[in-house]
Design a protein around this motif. Sequence first.
Motif, mmCIF file in Angstrom:
data_model
loop_
_atom_site.group_PDB
_atom_site.id
_atom_site.type_symbol
_atom_site.label_atom_id
_atom_site.label_comp_id
_atom_site.label_asym_id
_atom_site.label_seq_id
_atom_site.Cartn_x
_atom_site.Cartn_y
_atom_site.Cartn_z
ATOM 1 N N ARG A 156 19.011 10.957 58.917
ATOM 2 C CA ARG A 156 18.682 9.783 58.098
ATOM 3 C C ARG A 156 19.408 8.530 58.592
ATOM 4 N N HIS A 157 20.652 8.687 58.919
ATOM 5 C CA HIS A 157 21.454 7.524 59.329
ATOM 6 C C HIS A 157 20.955 6.934 60.636
ATOM 7 N N SER A 158 20.459 7.755 61.541
ATOM 8 C CA SER A 158 19.948 7.231 62.812
ATOM 9 C C SER A 158 18.774 6.279 62.572
ATOM 10 N N GLN A 159 17.878 6.637 61.669
ATOM 11 C CA GLN A 159 16.744 5.768 61.378
ATOM 12 C C GLN A 159 17.180 4.502 60.641
ATOM 13 N N GLU A 160 18.089 4.653 59.699
ATOM 14 C CA GLU A 160 18.566 3.476 58.954
ATOM 15 C C GLU A 160 19.323 2.513 59.856
ATOM 16 N N LEU A 161 20.040 3.029 60.836
ATOM 17 C CA LEU A 161 20.774 2.162 61.758
ATOM 18 C C LEU A 161 19.827 1.280 62.563
ATOM 19 N N GLN A 162 18.680 1.832 62.961
ATOM 20 C CA GLN A 162 17.719 1.046 63.727
ATOM 21 C C GLN A 162 17.202 -0.136 62.896
ATOM 22 N N PRO A 218 4.197 18.698 66.626
ATOM 23 C CA PRO A 218 3.098 17.894 66.049
ATOM 24 C C PRO A 218 3.065 17.969 64.545
ATOM 25 N N GLU A 219 3.496 19.135 63.977
ATOM 26 C CA GLU A 219 3.499 19.244 62.525
ATOM 27 C C GLU A 219 4.485 18.263 61.913
ATOM 28 N N ARG A 220 5.621 18.092 62.566
ATOM 29 C CA ARG A 220 6.633 17.152 62.022
ATOM 30 C C ARG A 220 6.175 15.719 62.165
ATOM 31 N N LEU A 221 5.416 15.405 63.211
ATOM 32 C CA LEU A 221 4.921 14.043 63.346
ATOM 33 C C LEU A 221 3.868 13.741 62.295
ATOM 34 N N GLU A 222 3.090 14.774 61.891
ATOM 35 C CA GLU A 222 2.071 14.546 60.882
ATOM 36 C C GLU A 222 2.662 14.426 59.484
ATOM 37 N N ASN A 223 3.887 14.806 59.313
ATOM 38 C CA ASN A 223 4.519 14.741 57.976
ATOM 39 C C ASN A 223 4.728 13.284 57.586
ATOM 40 N N PRO A 224 4.304 12.822 56.381
ATOM 41 C CA PRO A 224 4.476 11.404 55.983
ATOM 42 C C PRO A 224 5.876 11.067 55.520
ATOM 43 N N SER A 225 6.852 11.934 55.723
ATOM 44 C CA SER A 225 8.212 11.643 55.234
ATOM 45 C C SER A 225 8.886 10.555 56.029
ATOM 46 N N VAL A 226 8.515 10.344 57.312
ATOM 47 C CA VAL A 226 9.216 9.359 58.165
ATOM 48 C C VAL A 226 8.165 8.477 58.816
ATOM 49 N N LEU A 227 8.349 7.190 58.782
ATOM 50 C CA LEU A 227 7.470 6.243 59.482
ATOM 51 C C LEU A 227 8.008 6.021 60.879
ATOM 52 N N SER A 228 7.211 5.464 61.713
ATOM 53 C CA SER A 228 7.609 5.253 63.112
ATOM 54 C C SER A 228 8.716 4.228 63.194
ATOM 55 N N THR A 229 9.748 4.498 64.021
ATOM 56 C CA THR A 229 10.872 3.553 64.205
ATOM 57 C C THR A 229 10.489 2.383 65.075
ATOM 58 N N VAL A 230 9.354 2.475 65.796
ATOM 59 C CA VAL A 230 8.940 1.371 66.665
ATOM 60 C C VAL A 230 8.517 0.176 65.843
ATOM 61 N N THR A 231 7.937 0.402 64.635
ATOM 62 C CA THR A 231 7.485 -0.705 63.784
ATOM 63 C C THR A 231 8.629 -1.501 63.220
ATOM 64 N N GLY A 232 9.858 -0.950 63.191
ATOM 65 C CA GLY A 232 11.018 -1.688 62.665
ATOM 66 C C GLY A 232 11.124 -1.666 61.185
ATOM 67 N N ALA A 287 27.826 7.270 49.921
ATOM 68 C CA ALA A 287 29.052 6.879 50.637
ATOM 69 C C ALA A 287 28.742 6.554 52.082
ATOM 70 N N ALA A 288 27.897 7.357 52.736
ATOM 71 C CA ALA A 288 27.536 7.093 54.129
ATOM 72 C C ALA A 288 26.761 5.791 54.249
ATOM 73 N N ASP A 289 25.831 5.508 53.282
ATOM 74 C CA ASP A 289 25.097 4.242 53.308
ATOM 75 C C ASP A 289 26.033 3.063 53.214
ATOM 76 N N GLN A 290 27.043 3.178 52.350
ATOM 77 C CA GLN A 290 27.998 2.076 52.211
ATOM 78 C C GLN A 290 28.771 1.853 53.495
ATOM 79 N N ARG A 291 29.170 2.933 54.187
ATOM 80 C CA ARG A 291 29.910 2.762 55.444
ATOM 81 C C ARG A 291 29.057 2.087 56.501
ATOM 82 N N VAL A 292 27.740 2.373 56.494
ATOM 83 C CA VAL A 292 26.865 1.773 57.505
ATOM 84 C C VAL A 292 26.630 0.301 57.200
#
Length: 545
Positions: free
Chosen positions: A211-217, A492-506, A530-535
């Motif tokens: 989760r943190h990797s995507q939020e950092l972007q 491919p199953e994980r890419l089809e999952n709507p839980s995460v949007l593409s990081t390229v769109t920003g 707590a992790a969100d606050q540190r980021v």
Amino acid sequence: MEELFSRVLAVNVRCSDSEDRKANIRVTIELQLTTSPVHKRDLLVRLTDDLDPYFLFNLSISEDDFQSLKVQQGLLIDFASFPQKFIDLLNLCYSEQESDNPRFLLHLSCQSPVLEGPASFSVVETNAFKHLNHLSLRLTPGSDKLVRDYLAMCLTSLKAEKQALEMKLKKTEDDLSRQLSYAQQTLSEKTKELDKLRSEWTSQSSSLSSRHSQELQSEREKAVELHSRLQQQSEQLRQELESAHKRSSQQLQSRLTELEASCRELTERKYKNESVVRDLKIKLVGAEEECQRSKQQVLSLRRENSTLDTEVHEKERLVSQLQMRVAVLEQEIKDKDQLMCRTKEVLEATQLQKESVEENADSKELQIRKLEATVKSLSEELIKANGIIKKLQLEVRGLVGKIKVKNTVTVSQEKVLQETSDKLQNVEKDLQRAQQQLIIKDEQVSKLKEQLETTVQKLNESREVLKTNENVISWLNKQLNEKQMPRKPQSPERLENPSVLSTVTGLRAQFYPQTGRPAVTPVEAADVTAADQRVVQPVNRHTSV
């Protein structure tokens, strides 16, 4: 048996043919009640030594014995209050036994070289004049039977204390063993909970890292946008401040030139007024000299008038002829008083003359009758004297007119001086106001300079903060790239999952609960926040600047 007092006290022991010594002796006072054949109360006094079990002195005081003791030592109390008073004396001795010069002392004296046989126990009050013996009791040493009884009683009390301590120790051991078993049980439970929490924490940390990797972007892109916006705002603010500073400095420069010109004009006016004041002072000095001369002339005229008065007194023989002219002379004196209203000294002289003439007129009435014959012969001399008086009056009137003219001149000069002084005061006030305005403008210029410096410092600090944020962002990018390199491509199953949007769109990542996994526990939610606050902390610092 009721124990009233028991305490270790410092007692001075005196024996015959030996030096005095101090010993710590326990004094015990007990009240014994006997019911057969008659109700009686006996007071028992016992002296013992905790270090020497064979040291024992006893005294039993009954009501009959107390009456003889009261008569012998002159006591003023009865048997009911005697125990408490005796205890009060012992407490006084105990309170003062640690002082260098105690006031109350206890003495134990014996006639034998060793403490054997009867001894006297006394309470003594010391002062600078004498030693006052408040109470003296005759104690008898304990016999073998009494000593054995005393030791037996001490032994029984010690055994009772031992049994009580053993019971207390056993009870405390049981309590401690119970507490130990409970603590061991709770410790085992807490270790199990700790192991469970560790396993949960490892699973949560693995999920949070993704989760943190995507939020950092997304936060990195926001930081870049915020950096550009702040840079534009700071540049615009700097330009506005520079233009405002230029305008204010030009206004202040023009105002400064105007104030300098007005200051020069005021200094020139000041110099001119000072020259006018010097001229007026010179004129005033001349007027004062003329006034002094007129005063001297008036004094000379007074002297001449006094000489004339003496001549009139010398010619007392002519008073009979002058009587006819008294009314005329009085009228002339009144006119003279009106003319000489500003010369007080001349007025006083004329009043004195008038009073002397009136006093002499009464005394000379008798002489007037005798000198009526000589009036005719002296009439010519009186006419001459009247002519001289008229001449003097004319001269006095002329002098009074001159003095009036001089007074008007001096009054006008004083008015001119007052006006010039008022003008000078106004000019000085204008100068002070101009100086105060200059000081205020200088303070405003200094404040503007300080504001400019603070804004420049803030700009530099914001630039430094932006640089540090850029460094942090680059370092985080490197870390993310290093972590993402060894990972395998997603299925491919994980890419089809709507839980995460593409990081390229920003855009910001959105998380949905996956099927087949339990819901997030409160502990996991707390770790996520707590992790969100540190980021987010670096970005918050950037926005606050």
